[in-house]
Motif scaffolding. Structure first.
Motif, PDB file in Angstrom:
ATOM      1  N   PRO A   1       2.565 -12.070   7.815  1.00 13.04           N
ATOM      2  CA  PRO A   1       2.042 -13.428   7.605  1.00 13.04           C
ATOM      3  C   PRO A   1       0.898 -13.485   6.603  1.00 13.04           C
ATOM      4  CG  PRO A   1       2.405 -13.027   9.942  1.00 13.04           C
ATOM      5  CD  PRO A   1       2.569 -11.712   9.249  1.00 13.04           C
ATOM      6  N   VAL A   2      -0.046 -12.530   6.686  1.00 12.97           N
ATOM      7  CA  VAL A   2      -1.197 -12.606   5.787  1.00 12.97           C
ATOM      8  C   VAL A   2      -0.797 -12.329   4.342  1.00 12.97           C
ATOM      9  CG1 VAL A   2      -1.890 -10.191   6.176  1.00 12.97           C
ATOM     10  CG2 VAL A   2      -3.571 -11.854   5.420  1.00 12.97           C
ATOM     11  N   VAL A   3       0.124 -11.384   4.115  1.00 11.06           N
ATOM     12  CA  VAL A   3       0.558 -11.095   2.746  1.00 11.06           C
ATOM     13  C   VAL A   3       1.315 -12.284   2.167  1.00 11.06           C
ATOM     14  CG1 VAL A   3       2.013  -9.627   1.303  1.00 11.06           C
ATOM     15  CG2 VAL A   3       0.616  -8.600   3.118  1.00 11.06           C
ATOM     16  N   VAL A   4       2.224 -12.853   2.940  1.00  6.59           N
ATOM     17  CA  VAL A   4       2.995 -14.010   2.457  1.00  6.59           C
ATOM     18  C   VAL A   4       2.063 -15.188   2.168  1.00  6.59           C
ATOM     19  CG1 VAL A   4       4.725 -15.719   3.125  1.00  6.59           C
ATOM     20  CG2 VAL A   4       5.136 -13.299   3.569  1.00  6.59           C
ATOM     21  N   ALA A   5       1.079 -15.407   3.045  1.00  4.45           N
ATOM     22  CA  ALA A   5       0.126 -16.499   2.823  1.00  4.45           C
ATOM     23  C   ALA A   5      -0.685 -16.273   1.552  1.00  4.45           C
ATOM     24  CB  ALA A   5      -0.800 -16.633   4.029  1.00  4.45           C
ATOM     25  N   GLN A   6      -1.068 -15.043   1.293  1.00  2.22           N
ATOM     26  CA  GLN A   6      -1.828 -14.735   0.076  1.00  2.22           C
ATOM     27  C   GLN A   6      -0.978 -14.940  -1.178  1.00  2.22           C
ATOM     28  OE1 GLN A   6      -4.978 -14.735   0.189  1.00  2.22           O
ATOM     29  NE2 GLN A   6      -5.777 -12.668   0.504  1.00  2.22           N
ATOM     30  N   LEU A   7       0.284 -14.596  -1.103  1.00  2.00           N
ATOM     31  CA  LEU A   7       1.171 -14.828  -2.248  1.00  2.00           C
ATOM     32  C   LEU A   7       1.253 -16.319  -2.576  1.00  2.00           C
ATOM     33  CD1 LEU A   7       4.083 -12.337  -1.422  1.00  2.00           C
ATOM     34  CD2 LEU A   7       2.313 -12.076  -3.178  1.00  2.00           C
TER      35      LEU A   7
ATOM     36  N   ARG B   1       9.636  -9.149  17.191  1.00  2.00           N
ATOM     37  CA  ARG B   1       9.915  -8.229  18.305  1.00  2.00           C
ATOM     38  C   ARG B   1      10.753  -8.902  19.385  1.00  2.00           C
ATOM     39  NH1 ARG B   1       7.355  -7.807  22.904  1.00  2.00           N
ATOM     40  NH2 ARG B   1       7.341  -5.521  22.777  1.00  2.00           N
ATOM     41  N   ASP B   2      11.023 -10.188  19.213  1.00  2.00           N
ATOM     42  CA  ASP B   2      11.929 -10.955  20.063  1.00  2.00           C
ATOM     43  C   ASP B   2      12.224 -12.251  19.328  1.00  2.00           C
ATOM     44  OD1 ASP B   2       9.600 -12.456  20.349  1.00  2.00           O
ATOM     45  OD2 ASP B   2       9.183 -11.710  22.367  1.00  2.00           O
ATOM     46  N   LEU B   3      13.021 -13.123  19.934  1.00  2.00           N
ATOM     47  CA  LEU B   3      13.411 -14.344  19.231  1.00  2.00           C
ATOM     48  C   LEU B   3      12.225 -15.246  18.912  1.00  2.00           C
ATOM     49  CD1 LEU B   3      15.599 -16.069  18.004  1.00  2.00           C
ATOM     50  CD2 LEU B   3      16.047 -17.041  20.269  1.00  2.00           C
ATOM     51  N   PRO B   4      11.301 -15.526  19.837  1.00  2.00           N
ATOM     52  CA  PRO B   4      10.174 -16.406  19.495  1.00  2.00           C
ATOM     53  C   PRO B   4       9.327 -15.892  18.334  1.00  2.00           C
ATOM     54  CG  PRO B   4      10.368 -16.219  21.878  1.00  2.00           C
ATOM     55  CD  PRO B   4      11.310 -15.217  21.293  1.00  2.00           C
ATOM     56  N   THR B   5       9.017 -14.582  18.317  1.00  2.00           N
ATOM     57  CA  THR B   5       8.211 -14.058  17.211  1.00  2.00           C
ATOM     58  C   THR B   5       9.006 -14.051  15.910  1.00  2.00           C
ATOM     59  OG1 THR B   5       8.818 -11.788  17.800  1.00  2.00           O
ATOM     60  CG2 THR B   5       6.772 -12.657  18.714  1.00  2.00           C
ATOM     61  N   ALA B   6      10.320 -13.836  16.001  1.00  2.00           N
ATOM     62  CA  ALA B   6      11.150 -13.885  14.795  1.00  2.00           C
ATOM     63  C   ALA B   6      11.205 -15.298  14.225  1.00  2.00           C
ATOM     64  CB  ALA B   6      12.560 -13.384  15.102  1.00  2.00           C
ATOM     65  N   VAL B   7      11.300 -16.298  15.103  1.00  2.00           N
ATOM     66  CA  VAL B   7      11.307 -17.700  14.653  1.00  2.00           C
ATOM     67  C   VAL B   7       9.987 -18.038  13.963  1.00  2.00           C
ATOM     68  CG1 VAL B   7      11.297 -20.096  15.456  1.00  2.00           C
ATOM     69  CG2 VAL B   7      12.987 -18.486  16.356  1.00  2.00           C
ATOM     70  N   GLU B   8       8.887 -17.591  14.565  1.00  2.00           N
ATOM     71  CA  GLU B   8       7.570 -17.862  13.989  1.00  2.00           C
ATOM     72  C   GLU B   8       7.436 -17.206  12.619  1.00  2.00           C
ATOM     73  OE1 GLU B   8       2.827 -17.064  15.043  1.00  2.00           O
ATOM     74  OE2 GLU B   8       4.404 -16.509  16.466  1.00  2.00           O
ATOM     75  N   LEU B   9       7.854 -15.955  12.513  1.00  2.00           N
ATOM     76  CA  LEU B   9       7.766 -15.253  11.242  1.00  2.00           C
ATOM     77  C   LEU B   9       8.664 -15.898  10.202  1.00  2.00           C
ATOM     78  CD1 LEU B   9       6.828 -12.941   9.468  1.00  2.00           C
ATOM     79  CD2 LEU B   9       8.543 -11.470  10.544  1.00  2.00           C
TER      80      LEU B   9
ATOM     81  N   VAL C   1       7.631 -17.395   6.417  1.00  2.00           N
ATOM     82  CA  VAL C   1       8.265 -16.971   5.167  1.00  2.00           C
ATOM     83  C   VAL C   1       8.951 -18.148   4.490  1.00  2.00           C
ATOM     84  CG1 VAL C   1      10.027 -15.472   4.162  1.00  2.00           C
ATOM     85  CG2 VAL C   1       8.541 -14.603   5.985  1.00  2.00           C
ATOM     86  N   ASP C   2       9.638 -18.988   5.264  1.00  2.00           N
ATOM     87  CA  ASP C   2      10.348 -20.141   4.701  1.00  2.00           C
ATOM     88  C   ASP C   2       9.411 -21.166   4.083  1.00  2.00           C
ATOM     89  OD1 ASP C   2      12.891 -19.304   5.072  1.00  2.00           O
ATOM     90  OD2 ASP C   2      13.391 -20.672   6.706  1.00  2.00           O
ATOM     91  N   ASP C   3       8.171 -21.226   4.548  1.00  2.00           N
ATOM     92  CA  ASP C   3       7.205 -22.149   3.963  1.00  2.00           C
ATOM     93  C   ASP C   3       6.767 -21.719   2.566  1.00  2.00           C
ATOM     94  OD1 ASP C   3       7.241 -23.812   6.132  1.00  2.00           O
ATOM     95  OD2 ASP C   3       5.431 -22.987   7.061  1.00  2.00           O
TER      96      ASP C   3
ATOM     97  N   ALA D   1      20.854 -14.603  15.857  1.00  2.00           N
ATOM     98  CA  ALA D   1      21.940 -14.294  16.784  1.00  2.00           C
ATOM     99  C   ALA D   1      21.739 -12.930  17.441  1.00  2.00           C
ATOM    100  CB  ALA D   1      23.282 -14.339  16.050  1.00  2.00           C
ATOM    101  N   SER D   2      21.228 -11.964  16.689  1.00  2.00           N
ATOM    102  CA  SER D   2      21.008 -10.623  17.232  1.00  2.00           C
ATOM    103  C   SER D   2      19.932 -10.619  18.305  1.00  2.00           C
ATOM    104  CB  SER D   2      20.627  -9.655  16.106  1.00  2.00           C
ATOM    105  OG  SER D   2      21.672  -9.543  15.156  1.00  2.00           O
ATOM    106  N   TRP D   3      18.849 -11.369  18.076  1.00  2.00           N
ATOM    107  CA  TRP D   3      17.804 -11.436  19.106  1.00  2.00           C
ATOM    108  C   TRP D   3      18.311 -12.154  20.347  1.00  2.00           C
ATOM    109  CZ3 TRP D   3      14.335  -8.093  19.343  1.00  2.00           C
ATOM    110  CH2 TRP D   3      13.612  -7.651  18.230  1.00  2.00           C
ATOM    111  N   LYS D   4      19.173 -13.128  20.200  1.00  2.00           N
ATOM    112  CA  LYS D   4      19.723 -13.816  21.368  1.00  2.00           C
ATOM    113  C   LYS D   4      20.561 -12.873  22.220  1.00  2.00           C
ATOM    114  CE  LYS D   4      19.815 -18.520  19.488  1.00  2.00           C
ATOM    115  NZ  LYS D   4      20.676 -19.647  19.020  1.00  2.00           N
ATOM    116  N   ILE D   5      21.146 -11.857  21.596  1.00  2.62           N
ATOM    117  CA  ILE D   5      21.909 -10.853  22.342  1.00  2.62           C
ATOM    118  C   ILE D   5      20.973  -9.889  23.059  1.00  2.62           C
ATOM    119  CG2 ILE D   5      23.494  -8.887  22.106  1.00  2.62           C
ATOM    120  CD1 ILE D   5      24.651 -10.441  19.618  1.00  2.62           C
ATOM    121  N   LEU D   6      19.940  -9.419  22.368  1.00  3.50           N
ATOM    122  CA  LEU D   6      19.099  -8.364  22.927  1.00  3.50           C
ATOM    123  C   LEU D   6      18.022  -8.882  23.878  1.00  3.50           C
ATOM    124  CD1 LEU D   6      18.596  -5.326  22.929  1.00  3.50           C
ATOM    125  CD2 LEU D   6      16.976  -5.671  21.046  1.00  3.50           C
ATOM    126  N   ASP D   7      17.494 -10.062  23.634  1.00  8.03           N
ATOM    127  CA  ASP D   7      16.364 -10.552  24.438  1.00  8.03           C
ATOM    128  C   ASP D   7      16.639 -10.555  25.947  1.00  8.03           C
ATOM    129  OD1 ASP D   7      14.574 -10.791  22.413  1.00  8.03           O
ATOM    130  OD2 ASP D   7      14.500 -12.973  22.385  1.00  8.03           O
TER     131      ASP D   7
END
Length: 515
Positions: free
Chosen positions: A150-156, A181-189, A193-195, A470-476
């Motif tokens: 997050p910090v590197v992307v924000a700096q870019l 490390r799970d679906l919620p953190t992946a969504v946040e990350l 990045v998408d911003d 989809a992968s996190w939904k399987i593993l979580d």
């Protein structure tokens, strides 16, 4: 007058990148590596850049910029790259290639939250555009722990580095796993990045997808008529996908503890291998078509009804490996004695579609196992009738097609054959195909292929956000179950995992292959 190289060539993951009929040569471009002092950069990225240059696949003015806290000048960085290339490059060292490549080396010192360092990075990139002719085209490789994404992307974004300076130039982000490390953190990350970068400018690296043998799954299935008719529930009994390592965590305690084998390997590598093995034929081999078919598989996966019976996690204990006495996971430096992190994970999955209904897919991965191997084994059903005496076939197993991803890249077909002699005795034999024996040229390293694809904007081999989700939904659900049910099982270093993993397959009347 020199003809300009197009920014993107037609993509086909089945074609050898060295095929000059449709040359895959990067146009004017540069690569910025954050975390340039790490092992990944030294052992994989820097050698891959040199090998691409040595094969004539990079532009003459290619630029490589390192970003780290070290007090280095450009020359010091160049020496680091030189040593990495001499030790780890796949292709022979050529002085003329090195001289031209090293002219584009730059180094920027600073922390990830250092505004002045990112201002200096922006000035460096502008200077490279002028001197090296990179034309504003730069990819930013985040070879850093996920907490720094997050910090590197924000700096870019803050310093204008994510925005292309010209309508016909580009900026891209390359992100190493794990993506959350799970679906919620992946969504946040992903939102962070998408911003900053549009989806088509984000390349999520799964280096397994750059391996020749993984790409060969597509050729094996869709360039041949002999396998596809058997590639379904009518003939396949089950599928085993294994990634075994014979090493421990080494110096990765800070990263590995709390992540574990399932998050580190199953969520990305093994589920991607499963998707490529099980997917339908795509309408073409462009990124959109491949992703569409892989997503159909991932979204059709069904978890076991009883997670206690068909999932296993474990930790290695001390033992003998390779003639050396090694310590257990809880005795490794930096690991808490109360850690519940898994170093071995095995799960059973099923795919609810017409092709695969009722066929179990068994996935397993672990550290400190018998040997280093990654393979996909398609195990076929037994013949419905054997017109032989029982004694003639007592050693006969099931036919199998085994795709060896590493280290001995190739493929093995196991089938029954008559033993020479007067009696009718049938025994399993193997028919083997090895890359090293069948092709005169050596296979490019995975990072060569993937870095070149980044510079070309060619995305078939990069998982998209929908696949990550989809992968996190399987593993979580599996990870959540494990978190609520005590400590992991144990297995002795140098063995093939815990007894509970053997019991998991035995409940289904099956057993693990011994690679």
């Amino acid at each position: 007058m020199t003809a300009r190289v197009p920014a993107v060539w037609p993509a086909n993951p089945l074609r050898d990148p060295q095929d000059r009929r449709l040359p895959r040569i990067a146009g004017p471009s540069g690569l910025v590596i954050f975390g340039v002092t790490g092992d990944l950069s030294r052992k994989k990225l820097m050698p891959a850049i040199y090998d691409l240059a040595n094969r004539g696949l990079l532009p003459p003015g290619f630029a490589l910029t390192g970003f780290a806290r070290r007090d280095w000048a450009d020359e010091d960085f160049g020496q680091v790259v030189y040593e990495a290339v001499k030790e780890h490059a796949r292709t022979p060292f050529r002085e003329e290639v090195w001289r031209q490549l090293s002219e584009g080396f730059r180094f920027v010192q600073g922390d990830f939250d250092d505004d002045e360092a990112f201002d200096q990075l922006r000035r460096t990139i502008t200077e490279l555009d002028e001197k090296q002719g990179t034309h504003g085209n730069h990819a930013f490789y985040l070879s850093v722990p996920p907490k720094f994404f997050p910090v590197v992307v924000a700096q870019l974004k803050k310093h204008g580095l994510a925005d292309p300076p010209h309508p016909d130039s580009w900026r891209r982000a390359v992100i190493e796993k794990p993506f959350g490390r799970d679906l919620p953190t992946a969504v946040e990350l992903n939102k962070i990045v998408d911003d900053v970068f549009p989806p088509e400018a984000v390349f999520r690296i799964d280096h397994y997808l750059g391996k020749e043998t993984v790409q060969n799954i597509l050729a094996l299935r869709f360039a041949n008529t002999m396998f596809e008719p058997l590639w379904n529930r009518s003939y396949v009994d089950h599928v085993q996908i294994t990634m075994a390592e014979d090493i421990g965590i080494g110096g990765r305690a800070g990263y590995y503890d709390g992540i574990g084998a399932a998050r580190d390997v199953i969520q990305n590598h093994l589920l991607q291998l499963l998707a490529l093995t099980a997917m339908e034929e795509p309408v073409s081999f462009d990124a959109d078509s491949l992703v569409a078919e892989k997503l159909k598989v991932l979204n059709s996966i069904k978890l076991p009804d009883d997670l206690s019976a068909h999932t296993v996690r474990a930790q290695y204990t001390g033992g003998w490996q390779g003639g050396e006495l090694v310590c257990g996971y809880l005795e490794e430096d930096g690991i808490s004695p109360s850690s519940r992190t898994d170093t071995y994970a095995a799960i059973k999955l099923e795919i609810e579609n017409r092709r695969w209904a009722g066929v179990p897919f068994y996935l397993r991965t672990g550290k400190r196992l018998g040997r280093r191997v990654t393979e996909i084994a398609i195990v076929f059903q037994r013949a419905p009738h054997l017109p032989f005496d029982e004694t003639a076939t007592e050693e006969l197993g099931q036919n199998a097609l085994v795709i060896r991803v590493q280290p001995d890249e190739g493929m093995t077909v196991r089938f029954g054959s008559k033993v020479p002699g007067t009696a009718m005795e049938v025994r399993d034999v193997n028919m083997d195909f090895a890359y090293g024996e069948s092709f005169t040229e050596s296979s490019p390293e995975a990072y060569e292929r993937l870095l070149l694809d980044v510079l070309l904007g060619d995305a078939p081999l990069f998982p998209r956000w929908e696949e990550v989700e989809a992968s996190w939904k399987i593993l979580d659900p599996i990870e959540q179950y494990w978190d609520k049910h005590g400590r992991p099982d144990e297995y002795v270093s140098g063995t093939w995992g815990p007894g509970t993993a053997d019991e998991m397959l035995a409940r289904d009347g099956r057993s693990w292959r011994r690679p």
